[in-house]
Design a protein around this motif. Structure first.
Motif: not given
Length: 413
Positions: A200-201, A207-213
């Protein structure tokens, strides 16, 4: 009289026919596809890598061979830095070689029979991809300052093409390859979550994004899921489609008028703080949409995302639905100009006509999923614009603005 050969073959298949649950399991393993001619014929260049091959589908093509030398160098640097022998990585991938092969639909008989050659390709391509991904997160000092790929020069002139090729559906590696390489390299201290963040980076604009699990299948799948994540700060991404529309006012709920027509009907447009493609809403005469960046790579990326949704059962149709919705809004440069003036379209292609042409050419043979949330939005928009009171208010406001505009012009004279 002996039975025809095909009768014998069909009877043999009937005798060995697997149960439905086994068929389901087999199809679930597929995640990387050859795009059929009915899709590629519309735009042959969109699905073919320009500079580097990942996986078997384009391996060995003449125009991609120069990058093989760079893959070999990247592998050596990766192994030296990791401090682990090649055998450790090979052993890890050998344990899942059948899963890796089953990811491809179809897989040439050559690769099915040659597991050694297949694994060599997976390791070479996987290490090169991992080096490219990681170089965006950190600066490697073990490469020469004038390295053609892993240098500031390569980052500016070569990596953008590699980045584009990494989003081609036919040019994917199972994410399991990258996860296994990272696990061996880090003694199992980093997992799929780390790999998702790394990808993602690499493709994001800060933009920071939490792709989670989220369990992802490959780079294109990670990218797609990132477009559907709720993100409230930062810049944008990309995405889009076209369908023939009627100019008469009696349009069914499978379509909506263009942006300028909706504006004339009293509907206003606002940009969303969220950047998720799913986050489109309509309330009190205001249609809110996420910001979308349109650049030279948008067409290829959207087409591959749409192809993935079309070919992978269970992927969903969110990106395709978004593209159709936006294409319905855009018919010409005036529609683009209106959406751009509201901050919804970030156009780095140049002309508004080019953006309109892009949207109008992306997908001619698809329609909006009846179960899509955007179908609900379209119905809300159409219901609002059909109400006489709203149309009357819009006409009154336009007349008011025209009269007062003329009045102030006369004052200036």
């Amino acid at each position: 009289m002996a039975e025809p050969k095909w009768v014998v073959e069909v009877n043999e298949k009937l005798k060995n026919m697997v149960v439905a649950s086994t068929e389901i399991s087999q199809w679930k393993k597929r995640s990387i596809y050859k795009v059929p001619a009915c899709i590629t014929d519309l735009n042959k260049k969109a699905y073919r890598p320009l500079i580097v091959s990942f996986g078997p589908y384009h391996h060995g093509e003449a125009h991609l061979r120069p990058m093989e030398e760079h893959k070999q160098r990247a592998l050596v640097h990766f192994l030296k830095r990791s401090g682990k022998p090649l055998e450790s990585f090979l052993s890890s991938l050998e344990q899942v070689v059948e899963d890796l092969k089953n990811s491809y639909d179809p897989l040439d008989l050559k690769w099915q029979k040659d597991s050694r050659g297949f694994l060599q390709m997976m390791i070479l391509d996987g290490c090169f991809m991992l080096e490219i991904l990681s170089s965006s997160a950190q600066s490697y000092e073990d490469y020469a300052y004038n390295d053609p790929i892993f240098s500031s020069h390569g980052n500016i002139n070569i990596v953008p093409y590699i980045k584009r090729d990494m989003l081609m559906l036919e040019n994917q590696l199972p994410l399991l390859v990258i996860e296994k390489l990272v696990a061996v390299e880090t003694n199992n201290t980093k997992d799929g979550y780390y790999v998702n963040k790394l990808i993602f980076k690499f493709f994001s604009t800060g933009v920071a994004s939490d792709m989670g699990n989220h369990k992802c299948l490959h780079v294109l799948d990670v990218y797609r899921k990132s477009l559907l994540q709720e993100r409230s700060h930062g810049k944008t991404h990309r995405h889009h489609r076209r369908r023939h529309r009627s100019r008469i006012t009696d349009i069914d709920d499978h379509n909506i008028p263009t942006a300028t027509q909706l504006y004339d009907a009293g509907i206003r447009f606002r940009k969303k703080k969220s950047f998720s493609l799913k986050n489109i809403s309509f309330k009190h005469g205001v249609l809110k949409l996420p910001i979308v960046l349109i650049d030279d790579s948008s067409e290829f990326i959207f087409l591959n995302l749409m192809a993935f949704e079309r070919l992978h059962v269970g992927a969903g149709y969110e990106v395709t639905s978004y593209i159709i919705f936006m294409d319905n809004l855009i018919d010409n440069d005036r529609d683009v100009a209106l959406l751009q003036s509201r901050g919804i379209i970030d156009n780095v292609m140049g002309s508004d006509k080019a953006v309109a042409k892009l949207f109008n050419s992306l997908s001619n043979d698809i329609s909006l999923d009846p179960e899509s949330d955007l179908m609900v939005v379209q119905k809300q928009v159409n219901k609002y614009r059909r109400q006489p009171w709203n149309a009357w208010k819009a006409n009154l406001m336009h007349t008011y603005l025209e009269i007062h505009g003329l009045y102030f012009l006369l004052l200036l004279l």
